[in-house]
Motif scaffolding. Structure first.
Motif, PDB file in Angstrom:
ATOM      1  N   ASN A   1      -5.747   2.191  -8.035  1.00  0.00           N
ATOM      2  CA  ASN A   1      -6.252   3.388  -8.704  1.00  0.00           C
ATOM      3  C   ASN A   1      -7.779   3.378  -8.790  1.00  0.00           C
ATOM      4  N   LEU A   2      -8.352   2.224  -9.080  1.00  0.00           N
ATOM      5  CA  LEU A   2      -9.808   2.128  -9.150  1.00  0.00           C
ATOM      6  C   LEU A   2     -10.438   2.508  -7.812  1.00  0.00           C
ATOM      7  N   LEU A   3      -9.925   1.943  -6.738  1.00  0.00           N
ATOM      8  CA  LEU A   3     -10.475   2.240  -5.417  1.00  0.00           C
ATOM      9  C   LEU A   3     -10.205   3.672  -4.976  1.00  0.00           C
ATOM     10  N   HIS A   4      -8.949   4.080  -5.086  1.00  0.00           N
ATOM     11  CA  HIS A   4      -8.540   5.368  -4.520  1.00  0.00           C
ATOM     12  C   HIS A   4      -8.979   6.554  -5.382  1.00  0.00           C
TER      13      HIS A   4
ATOM     14  N   GLN B   1     -11.933   6.457  -2.571  1.00  0.00           N
ATOM     15  CA  GLN B   1     -11.790   5.833  -1.256  1.00  0.00           C
ATOM     16  C   GLN B   1     -10.485   6.284  -0.602  1.00  0.00           C
ATOM     17  N   ALA B   2     -10.498   6.391   0.712  1.00  0.00           N
ATOM     18  CA  ALA B   2      -9.324   6.803   1.480  1.00  0.00           C
ATOM     19  C   ALA B   2      -8.267   5.702   1.486  1.00  0.00           C
ATOM     20  N   TYR B   3      -7.044   6.125   1.754  1.00  0.00           N
ATOM     21  CA  TYR B   3      -5.906   5.200   1.820  1.00  0.00           C
ATOM     22  C   TYR B   3      -6.220   4.018   2.736  1.00  0.00           C
ATOM     23  N   ASP B   4      -6.692   4.281   3.951  1.00  0.00           N
ATOM     24  CA  ASP B   4      -6.947   3.207   4.918  1.00  0.00           C
ATOM     25  C   ASP B   4      -7.963   2.199   4.382  1.00  0.00           C
TER      26      ASP B   4
ATOM     27  N   SER C   1       0.831  -1.204   0.000  1.00  0.00           N
ATOM     28  CA  SER C   1       0.000   0.000   0.000  1.00  0.00           C
ATOM     29  C   SER C   1       0.864   1.253   0.000  1.00  0.00           C
ATOM     30  N   ARG C   2       1.872   1.256   0.851  1.00  0.00           N
ATOM     31  CA  ARG C   2       2.777   2.410   0.928  1.00  0.00           C
ATOM     32  C   ARG C   2       3.471   2.644  -0.405  1.00  0.00           C
TER      33      ARG C   2
END
Length: 149
Positions: free
Chosen positions: A122-125, A130-133, A53-54
């Motif tokens: 990319n789709l989620l964020h 959507q937030a990182y968490d 994730s990072r």
């Protein structure tokens, strides 16, 4: 920097892209924290997803820009292939036992690769805002589901 300086330094667009790809690939390698394959599955899963994730956040601007030009750039196409190979190797290093013992190891590796891809992030964020968490939780949830099925 003038256009002339830019082109005299890199020769052409592929030269510029090659230098840019090398920069981002080196940064990604520096950010990587390998996961000890001898740890319990839950520990490996949490560490892998946290690290991934990072790293995805770090390379997100470059990955998004590259996706626009990739269809016409041999340099970016080759980089994508190297990145996918590297991702699959990292998954096999961390979860090789689980992958090997799966009913369909190839399908499991493909599903894990998709789950940790920059495209999924990319789709989620970006697309779903959507937030990182949340994105990190979705990655971890999906990988746990796949690895313990």
């Amino acid at each position: 920097m003038s256009t002339r300086t830019l082109w005299s330094s890199f020769g052409d667009m592929e030269g510029l892209l090659s230098a840019t790809v090398a920069y981002w690939a080196d940064l990604d390698v520096q950010l990587r924290t390998p996961v000890d394959p001898h740890l319990p599955l839950e520990d490996r899963l949490v560490r892998f997803c946290s690290d991934r994730s990072r790293r995805l956040v770090s390379i997100a601007p470059a990955a998004l820009a590259a996706s626009v030009h990739e269809p016409l750039s041999p340099v970016l196409q080759a980089d994508r292939a190297r990145h996918l190979t590297r991702t699959r190797t990292e998954l096999q290093e961390a979860f090789g036992g689980e992958i090997a013992s799966a009913a369909d190891p190839e399908a499991l590796l493909d599903a894990l690769t998709i789950t940790v891809s920059s495209e999924a992030w990319n789709l989620l964020h970006t697309r779903l805002n959507q937030a990182y968490d949340h994105c990190a939780r979705v990655m971890e949830f999906t990988m746990r589901s796949l690895l313990t099925a």
